[in-house]
Design an enzyme around this catalytic site. Structure first.
Site, mmCIF file in Angstrom:
data_model
loop_
_atom_site.group_PDB
_atom_site.id
_atom_site.type_symbol
_atom_site.label_atom_id
_atom_site.label_comp_id
_atom_site.label_asym_id
_atom_site.label_seq_id
_atom_site.Cartn_x
_atom_site.Cartn_y
_atom_site.Cartn_z
ATOM 1 N N HIS A 82 0.856 -0.920 -0.130
ATOM 2 C CA HIS A 82 -0.604 -0.441 0.371
ATOM 3 C C HIS A 82 1.175 1.169 -0.101
ATOM 4 O O HIS A 82 1.819 1.234 0.908
ATOM 5 C CB HIS A 82 -0.752 -0.059 1.754
ATOM 6 C CG HIS A 82 -1.381 1.527 1.211
ATOM 7 N ND1 HIS A 82 -2.644 1.264 0.642
ATOM 8 C CD2 HIS A 82 -1.613 2.743 1.767
ATOM 9 C CE1 HIS A 82 -3.630 2.702 0.803
ATOM 10 N NE2 HIS A 82 -2.870 2.700 2.062
ATOM 11 N N ASP A 161 -14.904 3.008 8.236
ATOM 12 C CA ASP A 161 -13.547 4.002 7.823
ATOM 13 C C ASP A 161 -14.017 4.719 6.508
ATOM 14 O O ASP A 161 -14.096 5.962 7.021
ATOM 15 C CB ASP A 161 -12.557 2.914 7.516
ATOM 16 C CG ASP A 161 -11.906 3.952 6.596
ATOM 17 O OD1 ASP A 161 -11.435 4.992 7.747
ATOM 18 O OD2 ASP A 161 -11.118 3.651 5.822
ATOM 19 N N ARG A 168 -14.713 13.251 8.723
ATOM 20 C CA ARG A 168 -13.008 13.978 9.547
ATOM 21 C C ARG A 168 -12.285 14.866 8.496
ATOM 22 O O ARG A 168 -11.955 15.757 8.438
ATOM 23 C CB ARG A 168 -11.645 12.960 9.696
ATOM 24 C CG ARG A 168 -11.541 11.804 11.257
ATOM 25 C CD ARG A 168 -11.347 10.577 10.700
ATOM 26 N NE ARG A 168 -9.415 10.675 10.043
ATOM 27 C CZ ARG A 168 -9.269 10.131 9.570
ATOM 28 N NH1 ARG A 168 -9.047 9.180 9.103
ATOM 29 N NH2 ARG A 168 -7.599 10.629 8.990
ATOM 30 N N SER A 183 -6.932 4.447 10.101
ATOM 31 C CA SER A 183 -8.149 4.008 8.622
ATOM 32 C C SER A 183 -7.223 3.119 7.196
ATOM 33 O O SER A 183 -7.509 2.115 6.810
ATOM 34 C CB SER A 183 -7.760 5.408 7.904
ATOM 35 O OG SER A 183 -8.412 6.043 6.582
ATOM 36 N N LYS A 187 -8.091 -1.299 5.612
ATOM 37 C CA LYS A 187 -8.455 -1.402 4.758
ATOM 38 C C LYS A 187 -7.914 -2.843 4.020
ATOM 39 O O LYS A 187 -8.449 -3.527 3.703
ATOM 40 C CB LYS A 187 -8.910 -0.814 3.400
ATOM 41 C CG LYS A 187 -9.742 0.679 4.192
ATOM 42 C CD LYS A 187 -9.991 1.977 3.566
ATOM 43 C CE LYS A 187 -9.445 3.110 4.159
ATOM 44 N NZ LYS A 187 -9.018 4.142 3.566
#
Ligand code: URA
Ligand code: CA
Length: 434
Positions: A82, A161, A168, A183, A187
């Protein structure tokens, strides 16, 4: 339990228990806890923080708020990668086939989303015929046979999320490490990863502008992964200029093919070797980063990464001849050179501005329903440290619609800084957090 008491507890700097965090996330997901209370809690977390245990509990609760992908039918250690968000970040397109060629299964679920260019799916869809519409059975079979498959996001991944991130975004509570880290990791967890390699970008073009902030975010995510039984490693990489040369969908596919042929941009190759070697280590393929890098270099040299890419494209309905002949990819009608106005050395390229320029040409989505032009984008000719002469091209714009061309050029003029004296090449890999 009352949400009011939990907000007050966090406001006063106390820690929340696992049960309290689960209560909050369950209530927020089923809407028994309203946005205004959640917003107040997010602000309390912003000021009071969360300890590593609270952060891990929050991550797990958010991951469990929707579907959890089960990849147990895929053989081997599933290592996901990621990136915290770069501009022209072509690494996934290179890494996925390269790591697969080393025998590490890549079972990737991707989204589209907003951004300067499309997501990995959009980029691959610039290959004629390529489709991410696989059944779950096909997906698993492809990974077991050719070690790689990519599917569009199905089901409901971490809905808590999704809701909290949107909240947010409008309450000035995005930029706080426990909330960012939980967050992102929620995922990854819900997507079924056994192990995770994170590419945490640092610099002006990144979420975290300072090295200190980037290292703290990396450490928070590595802590979460390790607490939740997912081996996690983070590489901190520079985003003080775009990665590689190409920013755009088909343009990045072409750049990825060149990199898999061993003829790509040096910085893109370097980062792919760094991230890829960490993926091989986590998958148990090689004991050290040096051995892993050597293996990956051999696979590039032998054409094995490219061959895997070809098989992957063909298995998903794409035209594999594109890989030998990238000129078959969508092409923009016009190529416009963006010229330097003075002699000197490139000292800075604002990645955010280059990304926005590519988006204005049509390469990315400004709104959720925007249609992407897969052919357009920007190819840099010069990177930080390169000498440049007045009148030389700093970049080439690939354009179909000229309506915003002048606006794009003006933004690019702001993006490039030229120094009269030589500038060193920036360090790409700033550190590794394990
Ligand atoms: N990316 C995410 O997915 N979540 C954040 O909070 C920040 C960046
Ligand atoms: Ca690139």
């Amino acid at each position: 339990m009352r949400m009011y008491d939990l907000i007050r507890k966090k406001r006063d700097g106390e820690t929340l228990t696992k049960e309290e965090i689960e209560f909050i996330i369950r209530g927020y997901t089923d809407e028994s806890i309203p946005d205004y209370q959640m917003a107040a809690l997010a602000m309390a977390i912003y000021f009071r923080g969360m300890d590593p245990r609270e952060t891990a509990d929050l991550t797990l609760a958010m991951a469990a708020s929707g579907d959890m992908v089960n990849l147990s039918a895929v053989e081997g250690v599933k290592v996901d990668k990621h990136s915290t968000g770069g501009v022209g970040d072509t690494t996934t397109l290179v890494l996925a086939p390269l790591v697969a060629a080393a025998g590490v299964p890549v079972a990737k679920m991707s989204g589209r989303g907003l951004g300067h260019t499309g997501g990995t799916i959009d980029k691959l869809e610039s290959i004629p015929g390529f489709s991410v519409e696989l059944t779950e059975e096909q997906f698993v079979n492809h990974v077991n046979m050719i070690k790689i498959a990519l599917i569009g996001q199905t089901g409901d991944i971490a809905p808590a999320d999704k809701k909290l991130y949107a909240l947010r975004d409008v309450t000035a509570t995005v930029d706080t490490i426990p909330l960012i880290a939980s967050s992102i990791m929620s995922k990854k967890l819900a997507a079924g990863a056994d192990a995770i390699v994170l590419d945490v970008k640092t610099g002006e073009g990144a979420f975290m502008k300072t090295q200190e902030g980037s290292f703290s975010l990396a450490k928070a995510m590595v802590d979460i992964g390790n607490q939740l039984g997912r081996k996690t490693v983070a590489v901190i990489s520079d985003m003080n200029q775009p990665l590689g040369y190409a920013v755009g969908n088909a343009l990045e596919v072409k750049e990825a093919i060149e990199t898999l042929k061993g003829a790509g941009p040096a910085d893109l190759e370097e980062l792919c070797l760094e991230l890829g070697s960490q993926m091989l280590i986590l998958a148990g393929k090689t004991p050290t980063a040096d051995e892993a890098k050597n293996l990956l270099k051999e696979l590039i040299h032998a054409g094995a990464g490219l061959e895997t890419f070809k098989r992957f494209v063909e298995a998903q309905g794409g035209d594999p001849t594109v890989i030998d002949n990238p000129d078959l990819l969508p092409k923009a009608q016009m190529q416009v050179s963006f010229l330097a106005e003075e002699d000197g050395f490139v000292s800075y390229i604002d990645a955010e501005k280059v990304g926005t320029s590519a988006m204005m040409l049509g390469a990315g989505r400004e709104r959720k329903d925007s249609v992407i032009d897969l052919a357009v984008g920007i190819v840099l000719n010069k990177k930080v440290g390169d000498p440049v002469k007045k009148g030389e091209a700093l970049a080439v714009l690939h354009v179909n619609n000229q309506s915003r061309l002048e606006e794009v050029k003006a933004l690019l003029r702001e993006a490039f800084e030229i120094s009269p004296t030589p500038v060193p090449k920036p360090l790409l890999v700033c550190g590794i957090v394990t």
